[in-house]
Write an enzyme that holds these catalytic residues in place. Structure first.
Site, PDB file in Angstrom:
ATOM      1  N   ASP A 373       0.857  -1.397  -0.168  1.00  0.00           N
ATOM      2  CA  ASP A 373      -0.035   0.108  -0.083  1.00  0.00           C
ATOM      3  C   ASP A 373       0.932   1.240   0.113  1.00  0.00           C
ATOM      4  OD1 ASP A 373      -2.865   1.066   0.505  1.00  0.00           O
ATOM      5  OD2 ASP A 373      -1.830   1.950   2.128  1.00  0.00           O
ATOM      6  N   GLU A 402       1.528  -0.010  -4.916  1.00  0.00           N
ATOM      7  CA  GLU A 402       0.367   0.931  -5.314  1.00  0.00           C
ATOM      8  C   GLU A 402       1.392   2.380  -5.282  1.00  0.00           C
ATOM      9  OE1 GLU A 402      -3.623   2.951  -3.410  1.00  0.00           O
ATOM     10  OE2 GLU A 402      -1.834   2.841  -2.083  1.00  0.00           O
TER      11      GLU A 402
END
Length: 656
Positions: A373, A402
């Site tokens: 993330d 990400e």
């Protein structure tokens, strides 16, 4: 990342300039430059093997040791143990376990932490005893397991472009064990499916009970949003961390999802059915109810403790060759939201802890990949160190980061071995936000002769020369942080074009749960509208979309269409290994070809809201002497000796 948590937290006890938030929302459509600027930070942790004479404690205790066990035979023999307990900092440590030695003790600022660095070179599996001797001479002994590894490093196989990932949120997919909906003693005692931002009760057992659904659909890998413990109360009784992005224990599955053993058994059962499992991790930040935030190990464990700096959400400074120090600092060192303290990965003990944690989950439960993330928000050099260590230990594993920026040049600089960056990230897979962004615009446009409609896709893929490995880029049309592709409607015309591209172009494709049965929704009111419960996964549901009987005619049609392509795609080397050729949209028709060993696949999309045709002669270089093809979407035979008629926004996938 959970951008709903971002918006919610901004409304709670924060004073953030509204203009800055508007700028953050505009980030994704900005143009980006790339290079590097790093802000160094001094380390302050005290490293010593002797007890400071000036400090003492009346009673010593040990609450926990992390990780709870470890594995022998790792390429890096160093093991960091984080020992936590009252006054443990002042203890000396010893062990008589064969081939295990204590290299160093690190005494942090808090009296309740002690880092023990062990060297396990040539150690054998077994149970060792660690002795902690306090200043008063009293000794606390703890047993510690050194385990044999279940498989060799190279045998841990990651996901690649032969896979199709299916992303789901455990809390919103299926509730297989209502008894764990509310767990006594946890901070959040709420579970209410009528509230879009509270927990709904989905869990790992619910996923396990529906594994056959995934195999019927035809996906080959599952990506769960984070499953680790998020033990914090719901804000105002309305907004919880059901999404999982506020970790409070890096070594424990959230009890409302299940146990570590249940997670391990679920992954084993997935493997038996040919499904891989990707684990969502967050190294940029933890949750504010993590022990670290309540009892900070050292004053440099976090960036700007006590919510001293809010991130700008602008990722451009990380690669901007002209970036100012203040811009860089706000991007990398600011907290994502007030409930998510920003970890300082420049602290070598922090990054060592995180590296070990990722390896522990690989070894303990057998995950097949990691989705990281908010990748650029963390320290760039430290994250590269993590990826280098992971790649050295598991050369065939894979991690996707990400990187929410919509320009290919920015994204490509983060891929392993990129020539666009002076720091090698060692990150094999990056997320293609450019494709997502261009497709979001294109789906509502008529394809013209220059820029609009499907030209946007062509004009994104034409920059694939920037990537060191385009086949290791993950593409998607939606996820938990975006509007669903269908918006608030159910029109599958554009959806079929999007899926056809996603599943045939040179990418690793990722789907979002429920779209195959026409789940829709937008974020204008709440993120919960794009994270609805999968119908049929929860007790009391009136319909069950997991079954043909529970789906409408239109839902079954979309499920069948998607499943047909997914099963055709499995083990299809033309798609996973074939050369890609794309043609500039011509009279509104976009054609993308994949070719390998005399076999060809043509993806044909009519970008016009009217009848059209494929002018076959224009595509002679990929059609060759073939006279017929099979349309995978319908099973029909198509004549390649004459122009092919196309209906309104029609999609074809021709194989010959």
């Amino acid at each position: 990342m959970d951008w709903g948590a971002f918006r919610i937290t901004m409304n709670l006890k924060q004073t953030i300039n509204k203009a800055a938030l508007c700028s953050a929302r505009r980030l994704w459509s900005s143009l980006f430059l790339f290079s590097l600027f790093i802000v160094p930070t001094a380390m302050t942790a005290h490293n010593s093997t002797s007890v400071p004479k000036s400090q003492s404690v009346s009673k010593v205790d040990i609450t926990r040791i992390e990780p709870e066990n470890w594995f022998v035979g790792m390429k890096d023999p160093t093991l960091q143990l984080m020992v936590y307990g009252k006054g443990i900092k002042f203890s000396d440590v010893s062990t008589d376990y064969q081939n295990v030695r204590i290299d160093s003790l690190v005494r942090l600022d808090s009296p309740n932490y002690l880092l023990v660095y062990l060297n396990l070179k040539d150690a054998k599996p077994g149970e060792m005893t660690l002795s902690f001797k306090g200043k008063d001479g009293k000794v606390i002994k703890r047993k510690y397991q050194l385990l044999a590894r279940s498989m060799a490093s190279a045998d841990h196989k990651g996901f690649d472009n032969s896979d199709v990932l299916y992303m789901l949120m455990p809390d919103r997919f299926a509730n297989g064990n209502p008894k764990n909906d509310v767990v006594k003693g946890m901070q959040d005692q709420l579970c209410d499916r009528n509230e879009p931002s509270l927990r709904h009760g989905g869990d790992l057992e619910g996923i396990r009970q529906h594994l056959d659904y995934f195999t019927r659909l035809g996906v080959t890998a599952l990506w769960f949003t984070p499953v680790l413990e998020n033990d914090r109360p719901a804000d105002n009784g309305k907004n919880s961390t059901y999404h999982g992005y506020a970790t409070t224990d890096y070594y424990k599955v959230d009890p409302r999802f299940g146990t570590n053993d249940e997670y391990k058994k679920l992954i084993a059962e997935c493997h038996q059915k040919g499904l891989k499992v990707v684990m969502d991790m967050i190294f940029n930040h933890c949750g504010d109810y993590h022990t670290w935030n309540r009892d900070m190990p050292s004053k440099d464990w976090f960036n700007y403790p006590n919510y001293g700096l809010q991130t700008s959400y602008k990722l451009t400074p990380v690669l901007d060759p002209y970036a100012s120090k203040v811009d860089m600092r706000e991007t990398v060192d600011g907290w994502f939201v007030a409930s998510m303290p920003d970890l300082n990965q420049r602290n070598p003990h922090v990054i060592k802890y995180l590296i070990q944690n990722s390896m522990w989950w690989i070894e303990t439960v057998g995950i097949d990949g990691i989705r990281m993330d908010t990748y650029p928000y963390a320290d760039r050099k430290a994250m590269a160190e993590w990826m280098k260590a992971l790649d050295a230990e598991y050369p065939n594993f894979n991690t996707v980061g990400e990187i929410w920026v919509t320009e290919p040049a920015y994204t490509a600089a983060w891929q392993k071995d990129s020539k666009l960056s002076d720091i090698n990230s060692h990150l094999k897979t990056v997320m293609d936000f450019s494709f997502f962004d261009k497709l979001t615009l294109a789906k509502n446009e008529e394809t013209d002769d220059w820029w609009k409609g499907l030209n946007r896709i062509y004009n994104s893929l034409c920059y694939d020369y920037l990537y060191t490995n385009p086949s290791s880029v993950m593409a998607f049309i939606e996820n938990h942080d975006t509007d669903r592709f269908l918006g608030n409607g159910k029109d599958t015309t554009a959806l079929k074009q999007a899926y056809a591209l996603l599943l045939t172009m040179n990418r690793i494709p990722q789907l979002y749960y429920g779209t195959e049965v026409l789940m829709n929704g937008t974020k204008e009111i709440t993120d919960g509208n794009v994270r609805k419960d999968f119908p049929g996964g929860f007790p009391g549901d009136k319909v069950d979309k997991f079954t043909r009987e529970g789906r409408t005619t239109a839902e079954n049609a979309m499920f069948d269409w998607t499943s047909r392509i997914l099963h055709w795609r499995q083990n299809n080397e033309v798609i996973s290994k074939g050369k890609q050729t794309q043609f500039i949209p011509w009279h509104g028709v976009y054609v993308l070809a994949r070719q390998l060993d005399g076999k060809t696949v043509l993806t044909i999309l009519n970008g016009k809201k009217a009848d059209n045709k494929v002018e076959v002669a224009r595509y002679a270089e990929v059609i060759g002497r073939h006279t017929t093809a099979t349309d995978i979407t319908t099973g029909k035979t198509i004549d390649l000796t004459k122009d092919i008629p196309l209906g309104h926004r029609q999609t074809m996938i021709l194989s010959f």
